[in-house]
Design a protein around this motif. Structure first.
Motif, PDB file in Angstrom:
ATOM      1  N   ASP A   1       4.511  16.049  -1.501  1.00 56.96           N
ATOM      2  CA  ASP A   1       3.771  15.058  -0.655  1.00 56.96           C
ATOM      3  C   ASP A   1       4.382  14.489   0.599  1.00 56.96           C
ATOM      4  OD1 ASP A   1       1.414  16.750  -1.495  1.00 56.96           O
ATOM      5  OD2 ASP A   1       0.055  14.951  -1.985  1.00 56.96           O
ATOM      6  N   LYS A   2       3.847  14.151   1.490  1.00 57.67           N
ATOM      7  CA  LYS A   2       4.242  12.926   2.421  1.00 57.67           C
ATOM      8  C   LYS A   2       4.348  11.716   1.633  1.00 57.67           C
ATOM      9  CE  LYS A   2       5.107  13.362   6.452  1.00 57.67           C
ATOM     10  NZ  LYS A   2       5.228  13.102   7.905  1.00 57.67           N
ATOM     11  N   ILE A   3       4.488  10.641   1.751  1.00 59.68           N
ATOM     12  CA  ILE A   3       4.006   9.650   0.845  1.00 59.68           C
ATOM     13  C   ILE A   3       4.735   8.268   1.746  1.00 59.68           C
ATOM     14  CG2 ILE A   3       3.179  10.159  -1.144  1.00 59.68           C
ATOM     15  CD1 ILE A   3       5.058   8.872  -2.082  1.00 59.68           C
ATOM     16  N   ARG A   4       3.941   7.382   2.489  1.00 68.46           N
ATOM     17  CA  ARG A   4       4.830   6.148   2.849  1.00 68.46           C
ATOM     18  C   ARG A   4       4.276   5.232   1.793  1.00 68.46           C
ATOM     19  NH1 ARG A   4       2.282   5.817   8.347  1.00 68.46           N
ATOM     20  NH2 ARG A   4       4.108   7.333   8.931  1.00 68.46           N
ATOM     21  N   PHE A   5       5.656   3.910   1.710  1.00 67.60           N
ATOM     22  CA  PHE A   5       5.233   2.776   0.900  1.00 67.60           C
ATOM     23  C   PHE A   5       5.388   1.394   1.899  1.00 67.60           C
ATOM     24  CE2 PHE A   5       7.478   5.846  -2.025  1.00 67.60           C
ATOM     25  CZ  PHE A   5       6.464   5.438  -2.997  1.00 67.60           C
ATOM     26  N   ILE A   6       4.544   0.899   1.801  1.00 66.23           N
ATOM     27  CA  ILE A   6       4.302  -0.043   3.092  1.00 66.23           C
ATOM     28  C   ILE A   6       4.597  -1.302   2.306  1.00 66.23           C
ATOM     29  CG2 ILE A   6       2.673  -1.316   4.808  1.00 66.23           C
ATOM     30  CD1 ILE A   6       1.453   1.056   5.357  1.00 66.23           C
ATOM     31  N   GLY A   7       5.500  -2.800   2.591  1.00 62.29           N
ATOM     32  CA  GLY A   7       5.305  -3.242   1.748  1.00 62.29           C
ATOM     33  C   GLY A   7       5.332  -4.427   3.046  1.00 62.29           C
ATOM     34  N   ASP A   8       5.448  -6.304   3.405  1.00 56.77           N
ATOM     35  CA  ASP A   8       5.558  -7.213   3.367  1.00 56.77           C
ATOM     36  C   ASP A   8       6.829  -7.531   3.828  1.00 56.77           C
ATOM     37  OD1 ASP A   8       5.818  -8.806   1.966  1.00 56.77           O
ATOM     38  OD2 ASP A   8       4.215 -10.144   1.443  1.00 56.77           O
ATOM     39  N   GLU A   9       7.330  -8.412   4.267  1.00 58.74           N
ATOM     40  CA  GLU A   9       9.048  -8.736   5.220  1.00 58.74           C
ATOM     41  C   GLU A   9       9.426 -10.057   3.283  1.00 58.74           C
ATOM     42  OE1 GLU A   9       6.135 -12.694   6.471  1.00 58.74           O
ATOM     43  OE2 GLU A   9       6.060 -10.905   7.174  1.00 58.74           O
ATOM     44  N   ASN A  10       8.250  -9.990   2.904  1.00 52.26           N
ATOM     45  CA  ASN A  10       9.058 -10.443   1.676  1.00 52.26           C
ATOM     46  C   ASN A  10       9.336  -9.322   0.362  1.00 52.26           C
ATOM     47  OD1 ASN A  10       8.764 -13.091   2.650  1.00 52.26           O
ATOM     48  ND2 ASN A  10       7.120 -12.945   1.932  1.00 52.26           N
ATOM     49  N   SER A  11       9.143  -7.941   0.400  1.00 54.96           N
ATOM     50  CA  SER A  11       9.733  -7.287   0.006  1.00 54.96           C
ATOM     51  C   SER A  11      10.669  -6.606  -0.613  1.00 54.96           C
ATOM     52  CB  SER A  11       8.712  -5.815  -0.164  1.00 54.96           C
ATOM     53  OG  SER A  11       6.913  -6.375   0.319  1.00 54.96           O
TER      54      SER A  11
ATOM     55  N   SER B   1       0.823  -1.043   0.126  1.00 50.89           N
ATOM     56  CA  SER B   1      -0.125   0.529  -0.199  1.00 50.89           C
ATOM     57  C   SER B   1       0.994   1.145  -0.166  1.00 50.89           C
ATOM     58  CB  SER B   1      -0.809   0.562   1.098  1.00 50.89           C
ATOM     59  OG  SER B   1      -0.141  -0.388   2.518  1.00 50.89           O
ATOM     60  N   ILE B   2       0.508   2.274  -0.266  1.00 49.17           N
ATOM     61  CA  ILE B   2       0.738   4.258  -0.120  1.00 49.17           C
ATOM     62  C   ILE B   2      -0.360   4.470   0.850  1.00 49.17           C
ATOM     63  CG2 ILE B   2       1.122   5.379  -1.840  1.00 49.17           C
ATOM     64  CD1 ILE B   2       1.703   3.522  -3.735  1.00 49.17           C
TER      65      ILE B   2
END
Length: 87
Positions: free
Chosen positions: A61-71, A34-35
């Motif tokens: 804009d401040k954005i955050r990338f979210i990944g799982d442990e395998n990203s 997700s972003i």
């Protein structure tokens, strides 16, 4: 139990049109989940073109990338994204 990784940057440019498409395509290849725009408490599924467009990311804009442990490594993903966007 899933653990998630997060990485925050300032958007190098707007995520509209071709840039939104590139973000969604690169997110699929990098397994980014997700972003988020943390200042607005809004998020979308990263591989969804409509989601990325609806998020309305503008340059700076401040954005955050979210990944799982395998990203893939999120800082490397953000660097690759900045190189491939047309700002």
């Amino acid at each position: 139990m899933n653990s998630f990784t997060k990485f925050e940057i300032k958007a190098p440019c707007d995520f509209y049109g071709h840039n939104a498409w590139r973000v969604s395509c690169l997110s699929r290849s990098g397994k980014i989940l997700s972003i988020e725009k943390p200042d607005e408490k809004r998020a979308c599924e990263a591989r969804s073109l409509l989601g990325v467009l609806t998020l309305g990311v503008q340059k700076g804009d401040k954005i955050r990338f979210i990944g799982d442990e395998n990203s893939e490594d999120l800082p490397a993903f953000a660097e690759k994204l900045c190189r491939e966007l047309s700002c």
